[in-house]
Design a protein around this motif. Structure first.
Motif, short mmCIF file in Angstrom:
data_model
loop_
_atom_site.label_atom_id
_atom_site.label_comp_id
_atom_site.label_asym_id
_atom_site.label_seq_id
_atom_site.Cartn_x
_atom_site.Cartn_y
_atom_site.Cartn_z
N ALA A 107 1.83 -15.08 -0.12
CA ALA A 107 1.69 -13.66 1.29
C ALA A 107 0.70 -12.84 0.98
O ALA A 107 1.25 -12.61 -0.46
CB ALA A 107 2.97 -12.59 1.46
N ILE A 108 -0.15 -12.48 1.19
CA ILE A 108 -1.11 -11.73 1.23
C ILE A 108 -0.58 -10.29 2.26
O ILE A 108 -1.40 -10.33 3.32
CB ILE A 108 -2.38 -12.18 1.19
N ILE A 109 -0.94 -9.46 1.38
CA ILE A 109 -0.57 -7.78 2.14
C ILE A 109 -2.17 -7.19 2.07
O ILE A 109 -2.35 -6.47 1.30
CB ILE A 109 0.63 -6.86 1.68
N THR A 110 -2.33 -6.62 3.41
CA THR A 110 -3.53 -5.31 3.45
C THR A 110 -2.76 -4.54 3.96
O THR A 110 -2.40 -4.24 4.21
CB THR A 110 -4.22 -5.96 4.41
N ALA A 111 -3.82 -3.40 3.00
CA ALA A 111 -3.57 -2.28 3.49
C ALA A 111 -3.97 -2.05 4.71
O ALA A 111 -5.14 -2.46 5.62
CB ALA A 111 -5.23 -0.60 2.46
N ASP A 112 -2.81 -1.09 5.36
CA ASP A 112 -2.77 -0.79 7.23
C ASP A 112 -4.14 0.76 6.83
O ASP A 112 -3.84 1.34 6.50
CB ASP A 112 -1.63 0.32 7.47
N GLN A 113 -5.46 0.47 7.55
CA GLN A 113 -6.53 1.10 7.81
C GLN A 113 -6.29 2.28 8.23
O GLN A 113 -7.31 3.08 8.96
CB GLN A 113 -7.16 -0.02 8.58
N LYS A 138 -3.64 4.32 8.90
CA LYS A 138 -2.63 5.17 7.60
C LYS A 138 -3.98 6.06 7.07
O LYS A 138 -4.92 5.59 6.15
CB LYS A 138 -1.50 4.47 7.44
N SER A 139 -3.29 7.01 6.27
CA SER A 139 -3.84 7.96 4.82
C SER A 139 -3.51 6.33 3.86
O SER A 139 -2.98 5.60 4.31
CB SER A 139 -3.37 9.08 4.77
N GLU A 140 -4.73 6.93 3.30
CA GLU A 140 -4.10 6.26 2.23
C GLU A 140 -3.25 6.01 1.41
O GLU A 140 -2.47 5.18 1.08
CB GLU A 140 -5.02 6.60 1.00
N THR A 141 -2.40 7.14 1.44
CA THR A 141 -0.98 7.15 0.27
C THR A 141 -0.33 6.71 1.62
O THR A 141 0.55 5.74 0.63
CB THR A 141 -0.85 9.31 -0.22
N ASP A 142 -0.76 6.81 2.41
CA ASP A 142 0.65 6.26 3.24
C ASP A 142 0.63 5.01 3.48
O ASP A 142 2.02 4.08 3.64
CB ASP A 142 0.43 7.72 4.45
N ALA A 143 -0.85 3.92 3.17
CA ALA A 143 -0.90 3.13 3.32
C ALA A 143 -0.16 2.34 2.03
O ALA A 143 0.23 0.91 2.21
CB ALA A 143 -2.86 2.84 3.28
N ASP A 144 -0.55 2.99 1.02
CA ASP A 144 0.27 2.10 -0.17
C ASP A 144 1.18 2.00 -0.53
O ASP A 144 2.42 1.13 -0.10
CB ASP A 144 -0.60 3.17 -1.36
N MET A 145 2.14 3.05 0.43
CA MET A 145 3.61 2.88 0.46
C MET A 145 4.05 2.37 1.80
O MET A 145 5.29 1.76 1.61
CB MET A 145 4.31 5.17 1.35
N GLN A 146 3.28 2.17 2.96
CA GLN A 146 3.98 1.09 3.95
C GLN A 146 3.45 -0.13 3.42
O GLN A 146 4.06 -1.20 3.35
CB GLN A 146 3.02 1.09 4.74
N GLU A 174 -2.39 -5.73 -1.60
CA GLU A 174 -4.04 -4.28 -1.70
C GLU A 174 -3.40 -2.84 -2.29
O GLU A 174 -2.15 -2.51 -0.96
CB GLU A 174 -4.87 -4.16 -0.48
N LEU A 175 -3.78 -2.21 -3.26
CA LEU A 175 -3.53 -0.87 -2.93
C LEU A 175 -5.21 0.04 -2.78
O LEU A 175 -5.84 -0.74 -3.68
CB LEU A 175 -2.82 -0.51 -4.22
N VAL A 176 -5.24 1.28 -2.31
CA VAL A 176 -5.95 1.93 -1.69
C VAL A 176 -6.19 2.45 -3.13
O VAL A 176 -6.80 4.39 -2.30
CB VAL A 176 -6.50 2.33 0.00
N THR A 177 -5.43 3.94 -3.56
CA THR A 177 -5.02 4.51 -4.12
C THR A 177 -4.00 3.57 -5.48
O THR A 177 -3.84 2.86 -5.77
CB THR A 177 -4.59 5.46 -3.63
N GLY A 178 -4.16 4.58 -6.89
CA GLY A 178 -3.57 4.27 -7.27
C GLY A 178 -2.46 5.05 -7.96
O GLY A 178 -1.75 5.17 -8.99
N LEU A 179 -2.03 5.74 -7.21
CA LEU A 179 -0.37 6.51 -6.94
C LEU A 179 0.90 5.97 -6.95
O LEU A 179 1.56 5.88 -8.24
CB LEU A 179 -0.78 7.58 -6.14
N HIS A 180 0.52 4.11 -6.56
CA HIS A 180 1.60 3.55 -6.57
C HIS A 180 1.97 2.21 -6.77
O HIS A 180 2.06 1.27 -6.74
CB HIS A 180 2.09 3.66 -5.36
N LEU A 181 0.96 2.34 -8.42
CA LEU A 181 0.39 1.10 -9.07
C LEU A 181 1.94 0.59 -9.75
O LEU A 181 2.15 -0.55 -9.52
CB LEU A 181 -0.65 1.31 -9.87
N ASN A 182 2.50 1.92 -10.20
CA ASN A 182 3.85 1.24 -11.03
C ASN A 182 4.76 0.48 -10.10
O ASN A 182 5.37 -0.37 -10.32
CB ASN A 182 4.17 2.71 -11.88
#
Length: 330
Positions: free
Chosen positions: A182-188, A190-198, A218-226
């Motif tokens: 499965a490949i999960i792409t970021a929701d374009q 949403k905001s960057e943080t909300d997209a990563d959470m989603q 795919e993550l668009v920020t490093g906040l939720h990497l862990n």
């Protein structure tokens, strides 16, 4: 109670099956009746059945024709009843075919096969991914999950499922338990943080239904990497880093470095490959291993050991048994 049960069981059958059974019963019944009323014209029951079948199908070969009033009356009743059921049968088949096609286009039809790749989210990245799959793995079936599209993009080997990818019902339709990856792409949208959470929430849903599923997120920020690592992501694409690194390297190198990156698109025939070190290369230097692999048209560019990756290491570096080799091949 028993008659009610029989009626319920009968009504559970598909409509087109019930209609064809009724038509068969009518043909058999009227075939028997006409052979009894006019035995001279219809000497066998089979002749009567043949006439009844030709009549209800409105073909009318004319090889058997009732001659008496009673026989013609039977024919009139057969035409009024039988032809109506036959017309209803074909209308039902046409409606069922249209409904099936409509459901497929609207993303309502469940995917029944396995060993497929699930792509979550429809955007330009997804479109590029699908085009690449069609060039390098044209036999691979792809299931696209998205809740913004109104209809399927109508791409070959693509099955569209409309729905929220965090809901079990949607993932069951996508047959996630039998998927290959499965490949999960970021929701374009949403905001960057909300997209990563989603994306992480989708990852948890996928892993919850299929723990062995290979997932790329795919993550668009490093906040939720862990959090993505804790959720079980097998591969995390840090698009914010990839884009910035590409722009910086393009600035430093100049002379159109972006075209070099384009050549690394698997659809163009070149792609990265990571393999365990072959036994014959253990203990050799990076320089010697590079020459050995180059003869096999593999371009050795780095070494991966655990979580540490080293590109372009010293040519005197010794290769060990637990090393992974990073190569470009075609």
């Amino acid at each position: 109670m028993r008659s009610n049960k029989l009626l319920v069981d009968w009504l559970r059958w598909p409509l087109y099956v019930r209609i064809i059974l009724i038509v068969m019963l009518i043909v058999l019944l009227f075939g028997q009746v006409i052979s009894l009323i006019e035995p001279d014209v219809f000497p066998t029951v089979f002749d009567g059945i043949w006439w009844a079948l030709v009549t209800v199908s409105t073909v009318g070969f004319g090889d058997y024709v009732p001659e008496t009033v009673a026989g013609r009356s039977v024919g009139i009743v057969l035409i009024l009843i039988g032809a109506g059921f036959v017309t209803t049968y074909f209308a039902t088949l046409s409606a069922a075919a249209f409904q099936k096609q409509h459901s497929y286009l609207k993303g309502e039809t469940a995917y029944k096969y396995g060993n497929h790749v699930v792509i979550v989210g429809w955007n330009e990245k997804s479109n590029e991914l699908i085009e690449t799959f069609q060039k390098i793995k044209p036999y691979k079936n792809i299931v696209l999950i998205d809740d913004t599209l109104e209809e399927s993009p109508l791409i070959e080997n693509l099955h569209f499922i409309k729905g929220n990818p965090t809901i079990d019902r949607t993932l069951i339709k996508a047959n996630i338990e039998k998927a290959d990856a499965a490949i999960i792409t970021a929701d374009q949208y949403k905001s960057e943080t909300d997209a990563d959470m989603q994306s992480i929430l989708i990852l948890l849903a996928l892993k919850g239904m299929n723990p062995d599923l290979y997932t790329v997120v795919e993550l668009v920020t490093g906040l939720h990497l862990n959090n993505a690592k804790r959720a079980g992501a097998d591969e995390i694409i840090k698009s914010y880093q990839l884009s910035s690194h590409l722009m910086m390297n393009s600035y430093l190198a100049k002379y159109g470095l972006s075209s070099v990156y384009s050549e690394l698109n698997p659809a163009n025939g070149n792609y990265f490959k990571i393999i365990p070190i072959p036994p014959e290369l253990v203990g050799k230097t990076f320089h010697d291993a590079s020459h050995t692999l180059l003869e096999k048209e593999y371009l050795l560019i780095g070494i991966k050991k655990g979580d540490q990756t080293k590109l372009n290491p010293p040519i005197s570096q010794i290769l060990h048994e637990d090393d992974l080799l990073i190569m470009i091949t075609h």
